[in-house]
Motif scaffolding. Sequence first.
Motif, PDB file in Angstrom:
ATOM      1  N   ARG A  65      10.447  -9.802  48.524  1.00 55.47           N
ATOM      2  CA  ARG A  65      10.178 -11.152  49.026  1.00 55.47           C
ATOM      3  C   ARG A  65       9.038 -11.819  48.268  1.00 55.47           C
ATOM      4  O   ARG A  65       9.061 -13.031  48.044  1.00 55.47           O
ATOM      5  CB  ARG A  65       9.866 -11.104  50.512  1.00 55.47           C
ATOM      6  CG  ARG A  65      11.046 -10.613  51.354  1.00 55.47           C
ATOM      7  CD  ARG A  65      10.662 -10.451  52.790  1.00 55.47           C
ATOM      8  NE  ARG A  65       9.679  -9.365  52.905  1.00 55.47           N
ATOM      9  CZ  ARG A  65       9.136  -8.976  54.039  1.00 55.47           C
ATOM     10  NH1 ARG A  65       9.439  -9.576  55.162  1.00 55.47           N
ATOM     11  NH2 ARG A  65       8.273  -7.982  54.062  1.00 55.47           N
ATOM     12  N   ALA A  66       8.057 -11.036  47.852  1.00 53.39           N
ATOM     13  CA  ALA A  66       6.935 -11.601  47.092  1.00 53.39           C
ATOM     14  C   ALA A  66       7.411 -12.128  45.741  1.00 53.39           C
ATOM     15  O   ALA A  66       6.955 -13.179  45.279  1.00 53.39           O
ATOM     16  CB  ALA A  66       5.843 -10.553  46.914  1.00 53.39           C
ATOM     17  N   VAL A  67       8.331 -11.410  45.115  1.00 54.74           N
ATOM     18  CA  VAL A  67       8.879 -11.868  43.839  1.00 54.74           C
ATOM     19  C   VAL A  67       9.689 -13.151  44.045  1.00 54.74           C
ATOM     20  O   VAL A  67       9.579 -14.097  43.259  1.00 54.74           O
ATOM     21  CB  VAL A  67       9.745 -10.769  43.187  1.00 54.74           C
ATOM     22  CG1 VAL A  67      10.438 -11.288  41.940  1.00 54.74           C
ATOM     23  CG2 VAL A  67       8.901  -9.551  42.872  1.00 54.74           C
ATOM     24  N   GLY A  68      10.470 -13.193  45.120  1.00 54.01           N
ATOM     25  CA  GLY A  68      11.232 -14.408  45.427  1.00 54.01           C
ATOM     26  C   GLY A  68      10.331 -15.599  45.652  1.00 54.01           C
ATOM     27  O   GLY A  68      10.617 -16.710  45.199  1.00 54.01           O
ATOM     28  N   LEU A  69       9.219 -15.371  46.352  1.00 51.65           N
ATOM     29  CA  LEU A  69       8.259 -16.449  46.579  1.00 51.65           C
ATOM     30  C   LEU A  69       7.634 -16.903  45.264  1.00 51.65           C
ATOM     31  O   LEU A  69       7.448 -18.096  45.028  1.00 51.65           O
ATOM     32  CB  LEU A  69       7.175 -15.995  47.554  1.00 51.65           C
ATOM     33  CG  LEU A  69       6.125 -17.027  47.929  1.00 51.65           C
ATOM     34  CD1 LEU A  69       6.771 -18.225  48.616  1.00 51.65           C
ATOM     35  CD2 LEU A  69       5.072 -16.411  48.821  1.00 51.65           C
ATOM     36  N   ALA A  70       7.321 -15.954  44.389  1.00 50.60           N
ATOM     37  CA  ALA A  70       6.740 -16.305  43.091  1.00 50.60           C
ATOM     38  C   ALA A  70       7.730 -17.118  42.245  1.00 50.60           C
ATOM     39  O   ALA A  70       7.355 -18.113  41.610  1.00 50.60           O
ATOM     40  CB  ALA A  70       6.312 -15.041  42.350  1.00 50.60           C
ATOM     41  N   ALA A  90      15.777 -17.219  46.640  1.00 52.56           N
ATOM     42  CA  ALA A  90      16.682 -16.320  47.358  1.00 52.56           C
ATOM     43  C   ALA A  90      17.446 -15.419  46.390  1.00 52.56           C
ATOM     44  O   ALA A  90      17.648 -14.229  46.658  1.00 52.56           O
ATOM     45  CB  ALA A  90      17.648 -17.129  48.211  1.00 52.56           C
ATOM     46  N   ALA A  91      17.860 -15.964  45.268  1.00 48.56           N
ATOM     47  CA  ALA A  91      18.601 -15.171  44.286  1.00 48.56           C
ATOM     48  C   ALA A  91      17.724 -14.072  43.679  1.00 48.56           C
ATOM     49  O   ALA A  91      18.185 -12.947  43.466  1.00 48.56           O
ATOM     50  CB  ALA A  91      19.155 -16.078  43.190  1.00 48.56           C
ATOM     51  N   ALA A  92      16.473 -14.387  43.415  1.00 46.56           N
ATOM     52  CA  ALA A  92      15.561 -13.366  42.869  1.00 46.56           C
ATOM     53  C   ALA A  92      15.361 -12.238  43.879  1.00 46.56           C
ATOM     54  O   ALA A  92      15.417 -11.059  43.523  1.00 46.56           O
ATOM     55  CB  ALA A  92      14.221 -14.005  42.513  1.00 46.56           C
ATOM     56  N   LEU A  96      16.839  -8.337  43.313  1.00 46.12           N
ATOM     57  CA  LEU A  96      15.991  -7.146  43.332  1.00 46.12           C
ATOM     58  C   LEU A  96      16.422  -6.175  44.419  1.00 46.12           C
ATOM     59  O   LEU A  96      16.387  -4.961  44.222  1.00 46.12           O
ATOM     60  CB  LEU A  96      14.533  -7.541  43.509  1.00 46.12           C
ATOM     61  CG  LEU A  96      13.873  -8.160  42.293  1.00 46.12           C
ATOM     62  CD1 LEU A  96      12.482  -8.628  42.631  1.00 46.12           C
ATOM     63  CD2 LEU A  96      13.834  -7.153  41.150  1.00 46.12           C
ATOM     64  N   ARG A  97      16.843  -6.698  45.562  1.00 42.18           N
ATOM     65  CA  ARG A  97      17.331  -5.810  46.634  1.00 42.18           C
ATOM     66  C   ARG A  97      18.616  -5.120  46.210  1.00 42.18           C
ATOM     67  O   ARG A  97      18.834  -3.960  46.508  1.00 42.18           O
ATOM     68  CB  ARG A  97      17.527  -6.584  47.923  1.00 42.18           C
ATOM     69  CG  ARG A  97      16.209  -6.947  48.552  1.00 42.18           C
ATOM     70  CD  ARG A  97      16.378  -7.635  49.863  1.00 42.18           C
ATOM     71  NE  ARG A  97      15.052  -7.876  50.446  1.00 42.18           N
ATOM     72  CZ  ARG A  97      14.849  -8.542  51.549  1.00 42.18           C
ATOM     73  NH1 ARG A  97      15.874  -9.043  52.202  1.00 42.18           N
ATOM     74  NH2 ARG A  97      13.619  -8.718  52.005  1.00 42.18           N
ATOM     75  N   TRP A  98      19.490  -5.846  45.493  1.00 46.65           N
ATOM     76  CA  TRP A  98      20.720  -5.252  45.012  1.00 46.65           C
ATOM     77  C   TRP A  98      20.439  -4.152  43.997  1.00 46.65           C
ATOM     78  O   TRP A  98      21.051  -3.102  44.021  1.00 46.65           O
ATOM     79  CB  TRP A  98      21.614  -6.342  44.401  1.00 46.65           C
ATOM     80  CG  TRP A  98      22.917  -5.807  43.891  1.00 46.65           C
ATOM     81  CD1 TRP A  98      23.999  -5.441  44.625  1.00 46.65           C
ATOM     82  CD2 TRP A  98      23.245  -5.561  42.527  1.00 46.65           C
ATOM     83  NE1 TRP A  98      24.978  -4.996  43.802  1.00 46.65           N
ATOM     84  CE2 TRP A  98      24.549  -5.052  42.508  1.00 46.65           C
ATOM     85  CE3 TRP A  98      22.546  -5.724  41.324  1.00 46.65           C
ATOM     86  CZ2 TRP A  98      25.195  -4.703  41.333  1.00 46.65           C
ATOM     87  CZ3 TRP A  98      23.190  -5.395  40.158  1.00 46.65           C
ATOM     88  CH2 TRP A  98      24.491  -4.879  40.173  1.00 46.65           C
ATOM     89  N   LEU A  99      19.482  -4.412  43.096  1.00 46.78           N
ATOM     90  CA  LEU A  99      19.114  -3.387  42.119  1.00 46.78           C
ATOM     91  C   LEU A  99      18.529  -2.155  42.796  1.00 46.78           C
ATOM     92  O   LEU A  99      18.766  -1.026  42.351  1.00 46.78           O
ATOM     93  CB  LEU A  99      18.106  -3.959  41.116  1.00 46.78           C
ATOM     94  CG  LEU A  99      18.658  -4.936  40.094  1.00 46.78           C
ATOM     95  CD1 LEU A  99      17.523  -5.533  39.263  1.00 46.78           C
ATOM     96  CD2 LEU A  99      19.684  -4.262  39.196  1.00 46.78           C
TER      97      LEU A  99
END
Length: 103
Positions: A65-70, A90-92, A96-99
């Motif tokens: 979530r922190a990466v998505g916010l960034a 949301a895609a980021a 990352l969750r998918w990876l």
Amino acid sequence: MSWTWILLATAACFALKLAGLLVPESALDRPAVARVAGVVPVALLAALITTQTFVHQQQLAVDERAVGLAVAGVAVWLRAPFLVVVVTGAAATAGLRWLDLAG
């Protein structure tokens, strides 16, 4: 949660809305009140975003979530439209969750 607490919270919210309607207009015309009214929603939204991003089960968490916010922050900085900001953030996070699940 019992119905009593729900009804009390409902009554409190109604009373707060009613109190806002009863404030004289002369009090709302003051410059200090206008400045505060303009800043409070932004501060509340920032606080909500921060708690939703960095808190998980009452613990500090730095995760996807922190990466998505960034990523969303960079999109805002680049003056992207709001929908693009939301979708890229949301895609980021989703990527990352998918990876993490795939790996």
